[in-house]
Design a protein around this motif. Structure first.
Motif, short mmCIF file in Angstrom:
data_model
loop_
_atom_site.label_atom_id
_atom_site.label_comp_id
_atom_site.label_asym_id
_atom_site.label_seq_id
_atom_site.Cartn_x
_atom_site.Cartn_y
_atom_site.Cartn_z
N ALA A 302 30.77 24.99 9.75
CA ALA A 302 32.03 25.17 9.03
C ALA A 302 32.95 26.12 9.79
N GLU A 303 32.33 27.18 10.38
CA GLU A 303 33.13 28.14 11.15
C GLU A 303 33.72 27.49 12.39
N ARG A 306 36.56 25.36 11.36
CA ARG A 306 37.73 26.17 11.00
C ARG A 306 38.45 26.64 12.25
N GLN A 309 40.23 23.78 13.98
CA GLN A 309 41.46 23.40 13.28
C GLN A 309 42.56 24.43 13.55
N SER A 310 42.14 25.69 13.61
CA SER A 310 43.13 26.75 13.89
C SER A 310 43.74 26.57 15.27
#
Length: 317
Positions: A302-303, A306, A309-310
């Motif tokens: 998940a990290e 994230r 995506q950032s």
């Protein structure tokens, strides 16, 4: 009596072989049935008295074992004859036969009473023994026993006529009375000499001593037989108690063995259950570890997502 008409002897014999506990009811039933048809016979039947336990047992002997009772009566007559003639050796032999026969008859009475459902107590056994001794010593008692209608036990006597007031002694019968009416000369001639008189007194003393010795021996034999019977019963009771104790011990051993088997089985099941519990705990810990690692992997993924995506958002279009 002809036909099927009631007969006193048959009724009396029937009643006196019934256990004392059943006597009165059966007697009254017979008397009530006869009251209208034969009042006199009904009265005779109702007058019959219930026998004691010992008398009933003796009556059973007379009715069921008449041959043995007959032997007893014959032996009693032989004993009286031997005693009268001071036959010492014969007396000893007959006395031993007497002990054996009385013991056998007493034992038979005990067995008959037990088979009838009314075993004799120690006192009743002793009374049967005394009744048999009375029948041996006294012809009247012998006839009463053989008739099989005793209502109470018989008590022995020394010997019929021995030492009883009014009993005849040698030389006091009809012949002596006749001699008393003869002439003085013939009376003097018939007088015993001093030696004869002394011999007669000695003979009477010896006869009386023999009677007393025989009576003492018989009493001692009776006591010995009673003690032997009591010892035999005590031995039987002890043997029964021993068998009961052995049975109970065997049952206890079987119960203990069964309990031990159950305990071993329970321990085995407990061991398996403990192993299964430990295995389950190990599996649970492994599953927890895997779940924790999976959770960490999910968080890392998940990290990364994230972060990715950032980065995409920061690049120019």
């Amino acid at each position: 009596m002809a036909g099927n008409e009631p007969d006193f002897d048959a009724i009396a014999d029937e009643l006196h072989t019934l256990a004392p506990q059943d006597f009165t009811t059966a007697r009254n039933r017979h008397a009530d049935a006869l009251k209208k048809t034969d009042p006199q016979l009904a009265k005779q039947v109702r007058a019959l008295r219930r026998p004691t336990q010992a008398a009933w047992a003796a009556n059973l002997l007379a009715h069921r074992h008449g041959d043995l009772v007959g032997q007893l009566l014959d032996l009693g007559q032989a004993l009286r004859d031997a005693q009268e003639h001071l036959a010492g050796e014969q007396l000893r032999t007959l006395t031993e036969q007497r002990r054996q026969l009385v013991r056998a008859l007493t034992g038979q009475a005990e067995r008959d009473a037990a088979e009838a459902g009314h075993p004799l107590g120690a006192d009743a056994v002793a009374e049967v023994d005394r009744t048999l001794g009375a029948a041996l010593a006294d012809p009247d008692a012998a006839r009463a026993l053989a008739a099989g209608r005793l209502t109470a036990p018989l008590d022995p006597v020394l010997w019929p006529g021995a030492g009883k007031p009014g009993s005849r002694k040698p030389g006091t019968g009809a012949a002596t009375k006749k001699a008393a009416g003869t002439s003085p000369a013939s009376a003097r001639d018939s007088r015993p000499t001093k030696a004869q008189a002394a011999a007669e007194r000695r003979r009477r003393r010896e006869q009386e001593q023999a009677r007393k010795a025989l009576a003492g021996a018989e009493q001692a034999a009776d006591k010995a037989d009673t003690r032997a019977a009591e010892a035999s019963r005590a031995l039987d009771e002890a043997e029964s108690a021993r068998r009961r104790a052995e049975t109970e011990a065997e049952q206890a051993r079987a119960a203990l063995a069964e309990a031990q088997d159950r305990e071993a089985l329970a321990r085995e099941r407990l061991t398996r259950a403990e192993k299964q519990a430990r295995s389950a705990e190990d599996a649970a810990r492994t599953a927890d570890d895997r779940a924790a690692k999976a959770h960490e992997g999910v968080q890392e993924a998940a990290e990364r997502l994230r972060v990715s995506q950032s980065d995409d958002d920061q690049q120019p279009g």
